[in-house]
Write an enzyme that holds these catalytic residues in place. Structure first.
Site, PDB file in Angstrom:
ATOM      1  N   GLU A 202       0.840  -1.197   0.000  1.00 37.82           N
ATOM      2  CA  GLU A 202       0.000   0.000   0.000  1.00 37.82           C
ATOM      3  C   GLU A 202       0.870   1.239   0.000  1.00 37.82           C
ATOM      4  O   GLU A 202       1.817   1.340   0.786  1.00 37.82           O
ATOM      5  CB  GLU A 202      -0.921   0.003   1.232  1.00 37.82           C
ATOM      6  CG  GLU A 202      -1.671   1.289   1.483  1.00 37.82           C
ATOM      7  CD  GLU A 202      -2.536   1.710   0.313  1.00 37.82           C
ATOM      8  OE1 GLU A 202      -2.419   2.875  -0.113  1.00 37.82           O
ATOM      9  OE2 GLU A 202      -3.329   0.872  -0.184  1.00 37.82           O
ATOM     10  N   ASP A 310     -20.728   4.928  -9.779  1.00 42.07           N
ATOM     11  CA  ASP A 310     -19.276   5.079  -9.836  1.00 42.07           C
ATOM     12  C   ASP A 310     -18.840   6.161 -10.808  1.00 42.07           C
ATOM     13  O   ASP A 310     -17.835   6.844 -10.574  1.00 42.07           O
ATOM     14  CB  ASP A 310     -18.624   3.754 -10.229  1.00 42.07           C
ATOM     15  CG  ASP A 310     -18.746   2.689  -9.160  1.00 42.07           C
ATOM     16  OD1 ASP A 310     -19.338   2.974  -8.102  1.00 42.07           O
ATOM     17  OD2 ASP A 310     -18.257   1.567  -9.390  1.00 42.07           O
ATOM     18  N   HIS A 444     -29.900 -10.597  24.197  1.00 43.80           N
ATOM     19  CA  HIS A 444     -28.739 -11.305  24.735  1.00 43.80           C
ATOM     20  C   HIS A 444     -28.944 -12.803  24.566  1.00 43.80           C
ATOM     21  O   HIS A 444     -30.038 -13.310  24.807  1.00 43.80           O
ATOM     22  CB  HIS A 444     -28.572 -10.991  26.224  1.00 43.80           C
ATOM     23  CG  HIS A 444     -27.477 -11.788  26.873  1.00 43.80           C
ATOM     24  ND1 HIS A 444     -26.149 -11.475  26.750  1.00 43.80           N
ATOM     25  CD2 HIS A 444     -27.537 -12.910  27.655  1.00 43.80           C
ATOM     26  CE1 HIS A 444     -25.423 -12.351  27.427  1.00 43.80           C
ATOM     27  NE2 HIS A 444     -26.247 -13.236  27.981  1.00 43.80           N
TER      28      HIS A 444
END
EC number: 1.8.1.4
Length: 465
Positions: A202, A310, A444
């Site tokens: 990168e 895009d 939960h």
């Protein structure tokens, strides 16, 4: 002979086909021009087939950890051709579904390459010859293609694009991935799990440059623990040799240079818009950083001409394109209550291992914007469901305006976070504050309890850390 429509859409990807369907639903006569395949890059070579391949990588990872859950297996075989066939089959099924939806809604599909020849006029080159369409509104949704780098272009042989990486004949023993955006990180993770020795390069200071720094740092640590080599502030200057024995010169930030030998190279250094040979320059269409410049309603500077997805710029995401398609059509049709796109509400997802999901401002951006912020953080290692799954690495991070309680940003890295980020997206859309979110009751045991704890942590009220 010229066919006349209210709306002509050029490009059948997730922006274009959605725009066409919505236009038809609103009673507008609509045509959709597509030169290659309905669904665009997303369904054919991007979002969908990549996720099918990543499912195979997930299975590979699970098989390596069978003893944790009391299982053992021997002589397991892997056939990359079968995984590729599964991936292509999923794409084909969805593409066929789009054709059905367009027909159902009365959209005329024209197979061919569209070009804007004048205001309100589109010429389509088809196998049967040129066809002219006339419309009051023309929407450009032509998408983007993989970007080449100086001296480095995908050739399908030595250097793959992500198209090539989706249909490999075999898994390369070693792979150099250039670029660490979502595409590069996903393929690095994918091929690592399938057995490649991966190096990720990168040019920026951190991998996943658009993500929160803490998130990027955790992903890099996890990748390195998996044996993926990560080089930041580095640039590949040359690739020589033959497939299986490629020599890649990598310039490092300290001025030195390394030569890496790998079997294959994957170029994942971003995308560039498909705007060439469409007649836009002759019309005087304005561009910005190479992309078509639009206003908040997706209008270009040319009356009756619009651009979405895009081709109109970042973030280059399928869901952003689809949303733009709807708002663009509803605005031009005069629908009441249409809102312009708020890019801070667009979630971004990376489907690697670990998964990453985010929306809104990073901590650095929030501070740079002058906000007085309150940051909450909760680790999955304190979440019962995550531990039960054997996936306790990662965290949820929330960023609030300390004065107003507005949720400025949310950043998640860990198990199935791409399925959970929309909870924060809904909160932002409804303008929920930290006080209101802290009062939400979460089931939960769930992974999403970590979202609640991260909200509480921003108010110094976390219960389980």
């Amino acid at each position: 002979m010229t066919d006349k429509f209210d709306v002509v859409v050029i490009g059948g990807g997730p922006g274009g086909y959605v725009a066409a369907i919505r236009a038809a639903q609103l009673g507008l006569s609509t045509a959709l021009v597509e030169q290659q395949h309905l669904g665009g890059i997303c369904l054919n070579w991007g979002c969908i087939p990549t996720k099918a391949m990543l499912k195979g990588a997930e299975v590979a990872h699970t098989l390596k950890h069978l003893p944790t859950f009391g299982f053992s297996a021997e002589n397991i075989q892997f056939d990359i051709a079968q995984l590729v066939a599964h991936s292509r089959g999923v794409s084909q099924r969805l593409t066929s579904g789009i054709a059905y939806l367009l027909k159902k809604n009365g959209v005329r599909v024209v197979d061919g390459r569209g070009r804007v020849t004048a205001k309100g006029r589109v010429s389509v080159t088809t196998q049967a010859g040129d066809q002219e369409l006339q419309a009051r509104h023309i929407i450009l949704a032509t998408g983007a293609r993989p970007r080449a780098l100086p001296g480095l272009a995908a050739d399908g042989h030595k250097i793959w694009s992500y198209f090539d990486a989706l249909v490999p004949e075999s898994v390369p023993p070693s792979l150099l991935v250039i670029g660490s955006g979502a595409i590069g990180v996903e393929f690095a993770s994918l091929y690592s799990d399938l057995g490649s020795q991966v190096t990720l390069v990168e040019v920026a200071r951190q991998i996943m440059p658009v993500e929160d720094q803490e998130v990027a740092s955790l992903v890099q640590r996890e990748f390195e623990q998996r044996g993926i080599r990560v080089l930041t502030q580095a640039r590949v200057s040359a690739v020589q040799g033959e497939v299986g024995a490629l020599q890649c010169r990598v310039a490092l930030s300290d001025g030195s240079e390394q030569t890496l030998q790998v079997s294959q190279v994957l170029l994942a250094a971003g995308i560039e818009p498909n705007t060439g040979d469409m007649g836009l320059e002759a019309l005087g269409v304005e561009f910005e950083n190479g992309f078509i410049k639009t206003d908040p309603w997706c209008r270009t500077n040319v009356a009756g001409l619009y651009a979405i997805g895009d081709v109109a710029g970042a973030p280059c995401l399928a869901h952003k394109a689809s949303h733009e398609g709807v708002l663009c059509v509803e605005k031009l049709a005069g629908v009441d209550g249409v809102h312009p796109l708020d890019k801070t509400r667009i979630p971004g997802c990376t489907y690697a291992r670990p998964e990453v999901a985010s929306l809104g401002l990073t901590e650095m951006a929030a501070r740079a914007g002058g906000h007085n912020i309150a940051v909450g953080r909760f680790d999955y290692q304190a979440n019962g469901k995550a531990l039960a799954m054997g996936e306790g690495k990662g965290f949820v991070k929330t960023i609030f305006d300390a004065d107003s309680g507005e949720l400025l940003g949310a950043h998640m890295v860990g198990p199935h976070v791409t399925e959970q980020i929309q909870g924060f997206g809904i909160a932002r859309a409804l303008e929920a504050t930290d006080v209101e979110l802290s009062q939400v009751i979460f089931a939960h045991p769930t992974l999403s309890e970590s979202m609640h704890e991260a909200v509480l942590a921003a108010r110094d009220r976390a219960l389980h850390q």
